[in-house]
Enzyme design. Structure first.
Site, PDB file in Angstrom:
ATOM      1  N   ARG A 119       0.832  -1.199   0.000  1.00  0.00           N
ATOM      2  CA  ARG A 119       0.000   0.000   0.000  1.00  0.00           C
ATOM      3  C   ARG A 119       0.872   1.257   0.000  1.00  0.00           C
ATOM      4  O   ARG A 119       1.954   1.288   0.601  1.00  0.00           O
ATOM      5  CB  ARG A 119      -0.934   0.006   1.208  1.00  0.00           C
ATOM      6  N   GLN A 162      -6.016   7.869   6.766  1.00  0.00           N
ATOM      7  CA  GLN A 162      -5.291   7.187   7.843  1.00  0.00           C
ATOM      8  C   GLN A 162      -3.969   7.879   8.169  1.00  0.00           C
ATOM      9  O   GLN A 162      -3.502   7.805   9.308  1.00  0.00           O
ATOM     10  CB  GLN A 162      -5.060   5.731   7.466  1.00  0.00           C
ATOM     11  N   ASP A 304     -15.469   2.111   1.829  1.00  0.00           N
ATOM     12  CA  ASP A 304     -15.759   0.738   2.238  1.00  0.00           C
ATOM     13  C   ASP A 304     -17.129   0.261   1.769  1.00  0.00           C
ATOM     14  O   ASP A 304     -17.413  -0.940   1.784  1.00  0.00           O
ATOM     15  CB  ASP A 304     -15.652   0.599   3.761  1.00  0.00           C
ATOM     16  N   LYS A 331      -6.953  -1.558  -1.742  1.00  0.00           N
ATOM     17  CA  LYS A 331      -7.392  -2.179  -0.500  1.00  0.00           C
ATOM     18  C   LYS A 331      -6.789  -3.588  -0.412  1.00  0.00           C
ATOM     19  O   LYS A 331      -5.754  -3.869  -1.015  1.00  0.00           O
ATOM     20  CB  LYS A 331      -8.921  -2.215  -0.458  1.00  0.00           C
ATOM     21  N   ARG A 335     -10.410  -3.789  -5.413  1.00  0.00           N
ATOM     22  CA  ARG A 335     -11.816  -4.129  -5.254  1.00  0.00           C
ATOM     23  C   ARG A 335     -12.653  -3.806  -6.493  1.00  0.00           C
ATOM     24  O   ARG A 335     -13.694  -4.432  -6.714  1.00  0.00           O
ATOM     25  CB  ARG A 335     -12.390  -3.434  -4.015  1.00  0.00           C
ATOM     26  N   ARG A 380     -14.510  -7.945   2.305  1.00  0.00           N
ATOM     27  CA  ARG A 380     -15.660  -7.225   1.757  1.00  0.00           C
ATOM     28  C   ARG A 380     -16.115  -7.809   0.412  1.00  0.00           C
ATOM     29  O   ARG A 380     -17.302  -7.753   0.085  1.00  0.00           O
ATOM     30  CB  ARG A 380     -15.359  -5.733   1.638  1.00  0.00           C
TER      31      ARG A 380
END
Length: 420
Positions: A119, A162, A304, A331, A335, A380
């Site tokens: 990341r 974050q 999310d 993520k 996704r 997810r």
């Protein structure tokens, strides 16, 4: 673990797991407090374990068992030995604790699994470079070494919030005032509001003189607290979308006035035409007797929700557009690519650019043979495709469905209680 999914509808009452986002924040504040805090309403998961183990590596002490833990805090600046911090696949744990770990002159080494260590970390890399401090990323590790000093920090607002939260956790423990300027556009600010709320609950003073700036005096002390974690709006999205398409559900444990940005799911479902109501603190979602309206959603404040909204759009006739979704690509999986790959197995017309998802939905999806779904080792994706399978008109199998243990280990068991 493979999970067989048969078509079903949802009916009943579901107690939601606690907010993973807030649980991280409260546990970290407790882990930095001068004394013992009691945090209740927790639920065990890989992400929670990652944060707890990293706090232990910094010197905190943990006792008790889920759902209630007693956490005796530590002073991360006083750490004199090298610390090894395994974040598993938790991006929140990694980015939240890098600045706290760097308050010490001793090195800290972060490790992780899956795509975590891939990341982007450029915000921190630049921050450490500007202060002449060590920040070394490679070979599946990140090494940091402080001590990080107070001052003015300019952080881009269109990358992960974050980074802002991580600096906020550490700032009050620095020897002088820290100022954070968030460069516009400022996205996902609701997550930062959650961090500020947690800090204030533990006695840390944070002022916000502008919409894009924070001031945190130094030499502060986190004070121990006894707090309960509220329900998780991002997890609520999965049964809520299911109910909006096929049935109804009462969702317990949510805070209607929550700072969680993902609570917008209730507004999205209502705008689409689903029944949405509150009764004595319980949120009820029900499918209408007519097709839902296509979506046009800005995902920037609530990334999310992306996988769940892709499922929702797939069952709405017409063209739905999910915008500002680029963060989904970095993520636990990409996704956007993952949902595109899995939904196409069902015949869903879905396309994407780097930042936008377009879906041409239909009322029903059926295949002549059971569809085999890859979870992409992403909790997810697994939960979203389970909801798709329950709403579909034929069977499917989710491979590596155990990915849900990252955030909601009891997902399939809990959902079984409300399947009809």
């Amino acid at each position: 673990m493979n999970q067989i999914i048969h078509p079903a509808c949802i009916q009943g009452t579901l107690a939601l797991p606690p907010s993973k986002s807030m649980a991280h924040r409260l546990m970290i504040c407790a882990g930095l407090a001068a004394g013992t805090s009691r945090i209740s309403g927790l639920r065990d998961s890989k992400d929670m374990q990652a944060t707890l183990q990293c706090l232990k590596a910094l010197g905190a002490r943990i006792s008790g068992d889920f759902p209630t833990l007693e956490i005796t805090g530590c002073d991360p600046a006083s750490r004199m030995k090298k610390a090894m911090l395994d974040c598993n696949e938790s991006g929140s744990t990694l980015r939240f604790l890098i600045p706290c770990t760097a308050l010490s002159p001793a090195p800290g080494v972060f490790t992780g699994k899956g795509r975590l260590m891939e990341r982007p970390m450029g915000v921190y890399a630049d921050m450490f470079l500007n202060q002449g401090l060590r920040f070394e990323q490679g070979n599946g590790e990140i090494l940091v070494q402080g001590p990080l000093q107070p001052g003015l920090f300019e952080i881009p607002g269109n990358v992960s919030s974050q980074f802002i939260s991580g600096l906020l956790f550490a700032a009050g423990l620095m020897p002088d005032t820290t100022k954070i300027a968030v460069l516009p556009p400022y996205e996902s600010r609701d997550y930062v509001h959650m961090t500020v709320s947690a800090l204030k609950a533990f006695g840390i003073c944070v002022t916000q003189p502008t919409d894009h700036g924070y001031v945190i005096p130094g030499h502060q002390t986190y004070r121990p607290r006894q707090l309960q974690v509220e329900g998780d709006w991002s997890q609520a999205a999965f049964p809520a979308v299911f109910a909006a398409l096929k049935g109804s559900v009462n969702l317990e444990g949510l805070n209607r006035d929550s700072l969680q940005g993902d609570k917008v799911i209730a507004d999205i479902l209502q705008q689409a035409g689903a029944g949405v109501s509150w009764h004595s603190g319980t949120l009820t979602i029900a499918a209408p007797d007519h097709p839902l309206q296509p979506l046009d959603v800005d995902l920037g404040p609530c990334p999310d929700l992306g996988p769940a909204l892709c499922v929702l759009a797939s069952f709405i006739p017409g063209t739905s557009i999910i915008r500002n979704a680029g963060r989904l690509r970095i993520k636990e999986s990409d996704r956007i690519a993952a949902m595109e790959e899995e939904l196409k197995k069902w015949g869903v017309q879905i396309s994407s650019t780097e930042d936008t998802i377009t879906i041409q939905g239909a009322l029903q999806h059926r295949q002549s043979q059971p569809v085999t779904i890859n979870s992409h080792n992403d909790h997810r994706i697994a939960m979203a495709m389970a909801v798709f399978g329950w709403c579909a008109a034929s069977d499917s199998v989710i491979e590596d469905a155990g990915a849900v243990t990252k955030s909601w280990p009891d997902f399939f068991g809990d959902m079984q209680e409300v399947l009809k």
